[in-house]
Design a protein around this motif. Structure first.
Motif, PDB file in Angstrom:
ATOM      1  N   LYS A  21     -20.268  33.043   2.765  1.00 15.89           N
ATOM      2  CA  LYS A  21     -18.885  33.929   3.259  1.00 15.89           C
ATOM      3  C   LYS A  21     -19.223  35.276   3.032  1.00 15.89           C
ATOM      4  N   ARG A  22     -20.665  35.641   3.174  1.00 16.72           N
ATOM      5  CA  ARG A  22     -20.940  37.075   2.645  1.00 16.72           C
ATOM      6  C   ARG A  22     -20.311  37.820   3.821  1.00 16.72           C
ATOM      7  N   PRO A  23     -19.914  39.349   3.563  1.00 18.11           N
ATOM      8  CA  PRO A  23     -19.318  40.003   4.595  1.00 18.11           C
ATOM      9  C   PRO A  23     -20.162  40.925   5.403  1.00 18.11           C
ATOM     10  N   PHE A  24     -21.293  40.318   5.708  1.00 18.33           N
ATOM     11  CA  PHE A  24     -22.123  41.198   6.668  1.00 18.33           C
ATOM     12  C   PHE A  24     -22.098  40.655   8.140  1.00 18.33           C
ATOM     13  N   ARG A  25     -22.618  41.538   8.872  1.00 16.85           N
ATOM     14  CA  ARG A  25     -22.592  41.501  10.240  1.00 16.85           C
ATOM     15  C   ARG A  25     -24.048  40.871  10.786  1.00 16.85           C
ATOM     16  N   ARG A 145     -19.030  29.789 -20.970  1.00 18.91           N
ATOM     17  CA  ARG A 145     -18.919  30.825 -22.081  1.00 18.91           C
ATOM     18  C   ARG A 145     -20.216  31.439 -22.661  1.00 18.91           C
ATOM     19  N   ASN A 146     -21.379  30.591 -22.439  1.00 18.13           N
ATOM     20  CA  ASN A 146     -22.635  31.054 -22.875  1.00 18.13           C
ATOM     21  C   ASN A 146     -23.626  31.120 -21.655  1.00 18.13           C
ATOM     22  N   SER A 147     -23.447  30.586 -20.485  1.00 13.91           N
ATOM     23  CA  SER A 147     -24.354  30.507 -19.440  1.00 13.91           C
ATOM     24  C   SER A 147     -23.895  31.257 -18.122  1.00 13.91           C
ATOM     25  N   VAL A 148     -24.203  32.385 -17.723  1.00 17.40           N
ATOM     26  CA  VAL A 148     -23.406  33.154 -16.824  1.00 17.40           C
ATOM     27  C   VAL A 148     -24.293  33.405 -15.451  1.00 17.40           C
ATOM     28  N   ASN A 149     -23.860  33.135 -14.394  1.00 21.69           N
ATOM     29  CA  ASN A 149     -24.342  33.288 -12.933  1.00 21.69           C
ATOM     30  C   ASN A 149     -24.431  34.920 -12.719  1.00 21.69           C
ATOM     31  N   ALA A 150     -25.604  35.216 -12.606  1.00 18.83           N
ATOM     32  CA  ALA A 150     -25.916  36.682 -12.171  1.00 18.83           C
ATOM     33  C   ALA A 150     -26.047  36.943 -10.742  1.00 18.83           C
ATOM     34  N   GLY A 151     -25.845  36.049  -9.850  1.00 18.46           N
ATOM     35  CA  GLY A 151     -25.849  35.914  -8.612  1.00 18.46           C
ATOM     36  C   GLY A 151     -25.149  37.081  -7.777  1.00 18.46           C
ATOM     37  N   VAL A 152     -25.448  37.639  -6.681  1.00 21.51           N
ATOM     38  CA  VAL A 152     -25.146  38.852  -5.983  1.00 21.51           C
ATOM     39  C   VAL A 152     -23.712  38.464  -5.279  1.00 21.51           C
ATOM     40  N   ASP A 153     -23.364  36.782  -5.201  1.00 26.10           N
ATOM     41  CA  ASP A 153     -22.279  36.327  -4.426  1.00 26.10           C
ATOM     42  C   ASP A 153     -21.065  36.517  -5.448  1.00 26.10           C
ATOM     43  N   VAL A 154     -21.187  36.612  -6.802  1.00 23.32           N
ATOM     44  CA  VAL A 154     -20.048  36.659  -7.747  1.00 23.32           C
ATOM     45  C   VAL A 154     -20.032  38.066  -8.422  1.00 23.32           C
ATOM     46  N   TRP A 155     -20.948  39.076  -7.855  1.00 27.09           N
ATOM     47  CA  TRP A 155     -21.009  40.274  -8.410  1.00 27.09           C
ATOM     48  C   TRP A 155     -20.867  41.473  -7.378  1.00 27.09           C
ATOM     49  N   ASP A 156     -20.138  41.297  -6.331  1.00 27.70           N
ATOM     50  CA  ASP A 156     -19.930  42.335  -5.379  1.00 27.70           C
ATOM     51  C   ASP A 156     -21.109  42.762  -4.848  1.00 27.70           C
TER      52      ASP A 156
END
Length: 188
Positions: A21-25, A145-156
């Protein structure tokens, strides 16, 4: 030099727009925005860590297209943590490093943190506050708490610094399996 982290850009991949559900055309619109966001943050002396799935789809097999895309990336260093969609043409680009797992020193204590495309339950120095930074799961899970998703989908659709990741980590729940793998460890 600042380390910047991102995962799962999926450059060139039309279907990821619908799947996540990425907001791109279109993929070309997505690629342009992702590249613009990288250039807005990553400076000329910085390191860019792509934690898997740099490109995907038919274009990801086109070595000329991949090289042109790679050459547009900002930063003095460009590192690839190999993801499940990073085929040989992507891995053959002139990255500063290509590996499945890396320990990167970052943060106020210059602690070694583990980067892997896939979320993990434990890793080196996990009991000593080392974070694990991953991708792969797109917008399905932000992490623990100690393992974090750096994916573009959760960081705008932006790259992030370690400080951003550490701040988010403090807001996430403890992994429910932490005590199963790290007996007598403090709850992180």
């Amino acid at each position: 030099m600042t380390n910047w982290y991102t995962a799962d850009p999926h450059f060139g991949h039309e279907n990821v727009i619908k799947f996540c559900k990425r907001p791109f055309r279109s993929a070309s619109h997505m690629d342009a925005v992702l590249m613009q966001n990288l250039w807005a943050m990553v400076g000329p002396t910085d390191a860019l860590w792509i934690i898997g799935d740099f490109a995907h789809g038919p274009k990801a097999k086109d070595t000329d297209w991949l090289r042109k895309l790679f050459d547009k990336l900002p930063g003095a260093e460009k590192h690839l943590i190999v993801g499940n969609h990073d085929l040989e043409p992507t891995q053959a680009l002139p990255w500063t490093s290509v590996t499945h797992l890396a320990e990167v020193r970052d943060g106020p204590q210059n602690q070694a943190h583990t980067l892997c495309h896939y979320p993990m339950i434990t890793w080196n120095h996990a009991r000593r506050d080392a974070l694990q930074i991953f991708g792969h799961v797109h917008n399905n899970w932000r992490g623990s708490r100690n393992s974090v998703n750096a994916g573009v989908d959760v960081w705008d659709y932006m790259p992030v610094r370690f400080e951003d990741i550490a701040r988010r980590a403090k807001t996430l729940p403890v992994n429910k399996h932490w005590a199963d793998v790290e007996h007598n460890a403090k709850e992180i």
